[in-house]
Design a protein around this motif. Structure first.
Motif, mmCIF file in Angstrom:
data_model
loop_
_atom_site.group_PDB
_atom_site.id
_atom_site.type_symbol
_atom_site.label_atom_id
_atom_site.label_comp_id
_atom_site.label_asym_id
_atom_site.label_seq_id
_atom_site.Cartn_x
_atom_site.Cartn_y
_atom_site.Cartn_z
ATOM 1 N N ARG A 131 0.934 -1.263 0.003
ATOM 2 C CA ARG A 131 0.006 -0.085 -0.042
ATOM 3 C C ARG A 131 0.654 1.272 -0.001
ATOM 4 O O ARG A 131 0.541 2.161 -0.701
ATOM 5 N N ARG A 132 1.898 1.345 1.030
ATOM 6 C CA ARG A 132 2.792 2.493 0.946
ATOM 7 C C ARG A 132 3.205 2.578 -0.502
ATOM 8 O O ARG A 132 3.574 3.808 -0.790
ATOM 9 N N ARG A 133 3.807 1.639 -1.179
ATOM 10 C CA ARG A 133 4.506 1.820 -2.445
ATOM 11 C C ARG A 133 3.666 1.943 -3.664
ATOM 12 O O ARG A 133 4.011 2.161 -4.533
ATOM 13 N N ASP A 134 2.421 1.503 -3.441
ATOM 14 C CA ASP A 134 1.437 1.468 -4.356
ATOM 15 C C ASP A 134 1.631 0.414 -5.535
ATOM 16 O O ASP A 134 1.608 1.065 -6.703
ATOM 17 N N VAL A 135 1.996 -0.594 -5.050
ATOM 18 C CA VAL A 135 2.246 -1.517 -6.014
ATOM 19 C C VAL A 135 1.590 -2.739 -5.760
ATOM 20 O O VAL A 135 1.182 -3.195 -4.612
ATOM 21 N N TRP B 189 -1.193 -2.599 -13.998
ATOM 22 C CA TRP B 189 -1.414 -1.880 -12.788
ATOM 23 C C TRP B 189 -1.170 -0.528 -12.971
ATOM 24 O O TRP B 189 -1.826 0.377 -12.411
ATOM 25 N N SER B 190 -0.163 -0.204 -13.774
ATOM 26 C CA SER B 190 -0.163 1.396 -13.979
ATOM 27 C C SER B 190 -0.870 1.878 -14.957
ATOM 28 O O SER B 190 -1.118 3.304 -14.668
ATOM 29 N N ARG C 140 -5.620 0.689 -14.091
ATOM 30 C CA ARG C 140 -5.732 0.384 -12.750
ATOM 31 C C ARG C 140 -7.171 0.206 -12.302
ATOM 32 O O ARG C 140 -7.389 -0.842 -11.723
ATOM 33 N N THR D 62 -3.871 -7.444 -5.194
ATOM 34 C CA THR D 62 -3.962 -5.960 -4.626
ATOM 35 C C THR D 62 -3.210 -5.745 -3.147
ATOM 36 O O THR D 62 -3.133 -6.809 -2.671
ATOM 37 N N PRO D 63 -3.059 -4.747 -2.951
ATOM 38 C CA PRO D 63 -2.622 -4.525 -1.638
ATOM 39 C C PRO D 63 -3.548 -4.879 -0.522
ATOM 40 O O PRO D 63 -3.470 -5.125 0.652
ATOM 41 N N ASP D 64 -4.697 -5.290 -0.857
ATOM 42 C CA ASP D 64 -5.860 -5.530 -0.122
ATOM 43 C C ASP D 64 -6.035 -7.203 0.000
ATOM 44 O O ASP D 64 -7.139 -7.882 0.306
#
Length: 672
Positions: A35-39, A145-146, A149, A111-113
């Protein structure tokens, strides 16, 4: 940033601790970092004995360029499926739904979730057989992803929603009746391989749970066909390459239909389940082959899988180092050429061994080597011993030495029963040692509840909570150990585990979840009543509940067993290959199960003879208790006096008892 696997207890994770990939274990911090890095998150799931997991690790995860790309654009999470079967089950369900197949290594992008949006298994380092290369895949996922999204998020949310909504529909129907179990046998007949034994076609897995069902069905009904199918399959496997003709023990599966060439990893659970099946086959038929294979498989587990702490390691790898090339290769430890046989045995005995063990000049495997199999008469023991001694000098396959609670429970049951039936007390001692380790390291008390840790290594508990199969299989092992030894502490601990199941894993309607109600929340709470490589936690629970109720008279546990068995009824004729353990438990429930109480001084030969006659009974799921005169626990022993001062046995089922007897032959007849 750094690779974070060096402090883990899983041998599989430790195998990746030196990778240039900056791996995380499965943990909340990994997803917070994404999440912090958005990857996105790359989830890679495998296990230590997995051949293709090793291949992908060498080709991709050890490659500096691939690792650099992963580290820049992803958070990479590595999971041992044997340590976290809940994580594996949830995402494997998504992989199978999306691709129509599954397997390991499992590759999931999330995803980060923790919502998955792209899936696969093994990917090669360059395009091959219509598959993209792993670097191409990584670039494609990064680009999506980029640049797209919203589309990725929509796919992930849809998949997560579909998974979260999947609960087993359950109306707690009645347990399977005689007609349901007969229909299961008939349905199995349609898939039976009458030529080679077993069910279906290649690849072929040992159907241990189905074989147990067939043996119990024969015991209850006298079905000649059920016994014949079990005998044929057991002999075909024991003579095939899937069985280690020198050292004992079974490989994971055969790549062909005739059990000839195995996938060479040797798993604790297969060998525990099969040792018990062959013991039960011997008990039913007095087969010398079944006796030999049961003992050799038990000896293999003790010799090669036992840890210094007394537990049993998970597996032996399929690969080892080829002395000729210095490279890792699958099966090289087990395969032989005619020249290698002659080098060990000399010309004449080398030719004899080649003929008996199916070793040809052209080879039946790879590199001109053959997998040993028995095509006819037995190999002289002296030849086997010399070949085994020579093989011991080869580089050995690696061992995954983590101790898994569920699989050790299966091993405890197998070794206790095999040791008692085949009069090998040291096997019973090995079972007791493993039980002591589980109680000392895996068992914990939390707010008055007995809880299990799933894994340990070097006597140190791992980080993962026990799942349903851990509670059920450990309870099964302890109940079997009680039947063999008469030590009530094993029964008491089994009861504690089953009480935790009722509180933490069960729904009021009898349905069961694979994780506790206070376990880590995943996108879905896993729930699967069908067998995989091991008995389903759901039906293994039913079996343990049924036995515990028979010992204690607990209506609560009997009702829980019957409610859980309701899942078997609709599946009996539709999918019997995948509900085998439930069918076996259904046979026990339909037969009673019989309750046998043997009362007498423990060292009295008459007590020993009655106890042995009870243990040798083929009555499905019969429970056996042995105790001193005047024993009040468990309730099955209460109010059971000696007969005219002599040790006696009492047989009851469904609240009706036979006349007590002091004669082992009469007892055997009552249990027939």
């Amino acid at each position: 940033m750094a690779n974070r696997l060096s402090t883990e207890t899983s041998p599989y994770l430790l195998q990746h601790a030196d990778n240039p990939v900056e791996w995380w274990p499965w943990c909340a911090d990994a997803f917070a970092e994404a999440r912090r890095r958005d990857v996105p998150v790359l989830l890679s799931v495998g296990y230590a004995a997995c051949h293709w997991c090793h291949v992908m690790a060498r080709e991709s995860f050890a490659d500096p360029d691939t690792a650099a790309y992963l580290n820049e654009h992803f958070v990479s999470v590595k999971v041992d499926r044997e340590e976290r079967p809940d994580v594996d089950a949830v995402y494997m369900e998504a992989v199978q739904a999306a691709t129509g197949q599954g397997g390991w290594p499992m590759t999931v992008f999330m995803t980060p979730d923790a919502e998955p949006f792209y899936f696969g298994t093994y990917y090669p380092p360059e395009p091959r057989h219509g598959m993209p290369s792993f670097p191409e895949l990584l670039r494609g996922v990064h680009d999506a992803w980029s640049e797209r999204r919203g589309e990725v998020a929509g796919v992930a949310a849809r998949i997560a929603g579909e998974l979260a909504g999947r609960e087993v529909p359950y109306e707690a129907p009645a347990p399977p009746g005689a007609e349901d179990l007969a229909a299961a046998v008939a349905a199995l007949e349609l898939e039976y391989d009458a030529t080679h034994g077993g069910f279906g076609t290649a690849p072929k897995f040992p159907p241990a749970m189905v074989l147990e069902f067939l043996l119990r069905h024969h015991a209850r009904t006298g079905s000649v066909r059920a016994l014949a199918r079990a005998e044929h399959t057991c002999e075909a496997m024991a003579r095939g390459g899937i069985y280690d003709q020198l050292g004992g023990g079974f490989a994971r599966y055969a790549v062909d239909a005739h059990w000839g060439v195995p996938h060479f990893e040797k798993m604790l659970y297969d060998n525990a389940l099969l040792a018990r099946v062959y013991t039960h086959l011997w008990r039913a038929t007095d087969s010398a082959l079944a006796r030999r294979v049961a003992l050799e498989t038990a000896d293999f587990m003790v010799r090669e899988l036992r840890t210094p702490e007394g537990g049993f390691a998970s597996a032996l790898d399929a690969e080892s180092t080829d002395p000729a090339t210095g490279e890792h290769a699958e099966g090289v430890y087990y395969a032989w050429t005619p020249a290698q046989l002659r080098e060990v045995l000399g010309q004449d005995e080398g030719r004899l061994a080649a003929r008996l063990l199916g070793v040809t000049e052209s080879g039946t495997f790879e590199r001109g080597a053959s997998v040993l199999r028995l095509d006819g008469e037995e190999v002289p023991p002296a030849i086997r011993e010399r070949l085994l001694a020579a093989r011991e000098l080869r580089p050995r396959p690696a061992r995954d030495d983590k101790v898994i609670a569920a699989w050790n429970g299966l091993a405890i049951a197998a070794l206790a029963e095999t040791g008692a039936c085949l009069e090998r007390p040291e096997l019973v001692e090995a079972a007791a040692d493993a039980a002591e380790l589980l109680l000392a390291v895996h068992l914990t008390a939390r707010e008055g509840e007995t809880r299990l840790v799933r894994t340990s290594r070097d006597g140190r508990a791992g980080p993962s909570a026990g799942v349903l199969e851990d509670y059920a299989d450990v309870a099964e092992g302890l109940l079997t150990l009680y039947a063999v030894t008469g030590r009530t502490r094993w029964l008491d601990h089994a009861g504690e585990l089953l009480d935790t199941v009722l509180r933490r894993f069960a729904r009021p309607d009898g349905a069961l979840y694979d994780t506790a109600d206070d376990a880590e929340r995943l996108i879905r709470r896993p729930q699967d009543p069908t067998d995989g490589a091991t008995p389903a936690g759901w039906t293994a629970t039913a079996g343990a509940m049924l036995s515990y109720a028979a010992y204690t008279g607990s209506a609560r546990h009997r009702e829980a067993a019957e409610r859980a068995l309701g899942i078997v009824t609709p599946l009996a004729s539709r999918a019997p290959r995948f509900i085998g353990w439930g069918l076996a438990v259904g046979e026990a429930a339909l037969d009673g199960p019989r309750e046998v109480a043997v009362v007498g001084p423990r060292e009295d030969p008459a007590t020993v003879a009655l106890h042995r006659a009870a243990l040798l009974s083929t009555a499905p799921g019969a429970v056996v208790a042995v105790g001193e005169p005047g024993a009040e626990r468990p309730p099955v022993l209460a109010d059971r006096p000696l007969r005219e001062g002599r040790p006696a046995a009492y047989v009851c089922r469904r609240f009706v008892c036979e006349a007590p007897t002091t004669d082992p032959a009469v007892l055997a007849e009552q249990l027939r």
